[in-house]
Design a protein around this motif. Structure first.
Motif, short mmCIF file in Angstrom:
data_model
loop_
_atom_site.label_atom_id
_atom_site.label_comp_id
_atom_site.label_asym_id
_atom_site.label_seq_id
_atom_site.Cartn_x
_atom_site.Cartn_y
_atom_site.Cartn_z
N ARG A 286 4.71 11.93 -3.95
CA ARG A 286 4.19 12.71 -2.83
C ARG A 286 3.57 14.02 -3.32
O ARG A 286 2.52 14.46 -2.81
N TYR A 354 1.73 17.81 2.20
CA TYR A 354 2.94 17.17 1.65
C TYR A 354 3.81 16.62 2.77
O TYR A 354 4.30 15.49 2.69
N LEU A 357 2.39 13.46 4.51
CA LEU A 357 2.44 12.22 3.74
C LEU A 357 3.77 11.49 3.93
O LEU A 357 3.86 10.30 3.61
#
Length: 492
Positions: A286, A354, A357
């Protein structure tokens, strides 16, 4: 005769102890001697009488339980360190680290901003962009391999555990048979084998080991039994490799089992492999995906007009992109089918990417726009940085746009540093835990060995003692025999 029996029992236990030094988990034996009327087979109640009452297995249930639990913890931390050692060294190495390559790229952009007509400066952007793509690809390949290795290791671990579970159930049945009427207690060899199997299961899958009142063992994982006396269940791995499951009631037939999922394992080798495959590697990916998306967003926007960005159309010059199958994607406008990503202006923008995701609704990585497909598409012909590549016209990336891009270097430097720190801190924590667990395990083994372990020096001294006792008892019998022979001779 009592002396001979005692000496013979002592020599027997000594020989077993010496032979047991090469066997892992062997517990020292000793012969128990009783005297006077306490001897169960004594025929004399008013004098000195001796007998061998039985044999004792030198064993501490408290220490053994602590040792089993600690073996699971040590195996957990050792597996984590063993599997992540390579990625830790690669991330921390400045010559191979991603943060160094990203820093060089933004430095090249800053140098270009000072002289946007310099073709060599434009070429430096391509060179550093290629280095970023190579580092990103190498890091992604390593994390993919790490996840693959962890899953293969999990399959092997479960297979090993499934061979031990019926073996432990078989030992449990033998222990039950040995405590049936007519037998006072199971042999020490059965109990040693029981503990060895429990130790191996703890290293593989962790859980809780219980010794029942009849000497049999129960092995639990997440409160559910792997082995309950003579019944062994089976461990399976879910198709998503995110959980393990237990198949119960196998005693009713292999096709009649009840499958129950274990949500997590927090110890043993299997627990560590699940954590690597399902938590550690996805977290790294990630972070890499976030950096890759951010680089495509800001680097490619530098050569696009505001109208092109608003329309989500292609760009005349792209630095980074994603290679998905036969297609290359370099535009991440909010109007894209993938949903796009917000403008990047600060650390908060990268954090927002971030977080997004992790959402199941995220279509970016599902569409292949992720670090593993990240590539450099910066032109190898440096004239393509300018309009009219044949004669080298105006720069497609102006000085102002290059300055704007270079100012975002702190954002990406922060993201890259956080990536390095997160990996380093996590692995350092596991290393620290491994050292602590190793010390505790060594201490517990030493304490166990002080009770159950065999000392060859002590056994040598015991052997000499029992030999002398045997010789002395033999001489007493010889003297008695001579005395009776002499009396018989006189009477004759």
């Amino acid at each position: 005769m009592a002396g001979l029996n005692i000496a013979q029992a002592g020599i027997l236990t000594t020989s077993q102890n010496v032979a047991g030094t090469s066997i892992e988990g062997y517990s020292r034996r000793s012969a128990n001697v009783t005297m006077d009327s306490l001897a169960p087979n004594s025929l004399m109640h008013n004098g000195s009488s001796f007998a061998v009452e039985g044999f004792t297995r030198q064993y501490s249930s408290l220490l053994n339980g602590q040792l089993l639990n600690q073996q699971a913890k040590s195996s957990y931390s050792e597996t984590l360190v063993q599997y992540t050692r390579t990625i830790d060294s690669l991330v921390a190495d400045k010559s191979t680290g991603l943060n160094t390559a990203i820093g060089n790229f933004f430095n090249a952009v800053g140098a270009y901003a000072a002289d946007p007509t310099n073709k060599a400066m434009a070429g430096a952007i391509t060179g550093t962009a290629n280095a970023v793509a190579q580092r990103m690809s190498g890091m992604s390949t390593l994390t993919t391999q790490l996840q693959s290795d962890a899953r293969k290791g999990l399959v092997d671990t479960v297979a090993q555990a499934n061979t031990l579970l019926p073996a432990l159930a078989s030992i449990n049945q033998k222990i039950v048979n040995a405590t049936s009427p007519g037998n006072t207690a199971p042999s020490a060899d059965l109990l040693d084998e029981r503990d060895r199997l429990l130790s191996q299961l703890q290293r593989l899958v962790g859980g809780q080991s219980l010794i029942n009142s009849d000497g049999t063992a129960t092995q639990l994982v997440a409160g559910m039994p792997l082995v309950e006396r003579a019944i062994a269940n089976k461990i399976t791995i879910n198709s998503d490799f995110e959980h393990v499951a237990l198949t119960f009631n196998l005693q009713n037939g292999p096709d009649r089992g009840v499958l129950t999922t274990v949500q997590n394992l927090d110890s043993g080798q299997a627990g560590a492999l699940l954590k690597i495959a399902n938590e550690f590697v996805p977290s790294i990916n990630r972070q890499l995906d976030t950096i890759a998306l951010g680089l495509v967003k800001v680097a490619n926007s530098a050569a696009r007009t505001p109208a092109a960005i608003a329309a989500g159309t292609g760009t005349s010059l792209a630095i980074f992109g994603f290679k998905v199958g036969s297609s290359t994607y370099s535009s991440l406008a909010a109007t894209d089918p993938t949903g796009g990503i917000p403008e990047i202006t600060s650390d908060a923008s990268m954090t927002a990417i971030y977080d997004s995701l992790a959402s199941p609704a995220n279509l970016l990585t599902a569409s292949g726009l992720k670090a593993s497909n990240f590539i450099s598409i910066a032109p190898s012909n440096f004239l393509q940085y300018f309009t009219g590549a044949a004669d080298g016209g105006d720069p497609l990336i102006t000085s102002d746009k290059a300055n704007t891009l270079q100012q975002l270097s702190t954002v990406f430097a922060s993201s890259a540093s956080n990536f390095v720190n997160d990996v380093g801190v996590q692995v350092a924590t596991w290393k620290s835990n491994q050292k602590a667990d190793s010390v505790v395990l060594t201490t517990l083994k030493s304490q166990r060995d002080s009770i159950s372990g065999v000392s060859l020096d002590e056994e040598a001294a015991n052997l000499l003692k029992y030999q002398q006792m045997y010789t002395a008892s033999t001489k007493v019998l010889q003297a008695g025999n001579q005395m009776f022979n002499t009396l018989l001779s006189i009477m004759n």
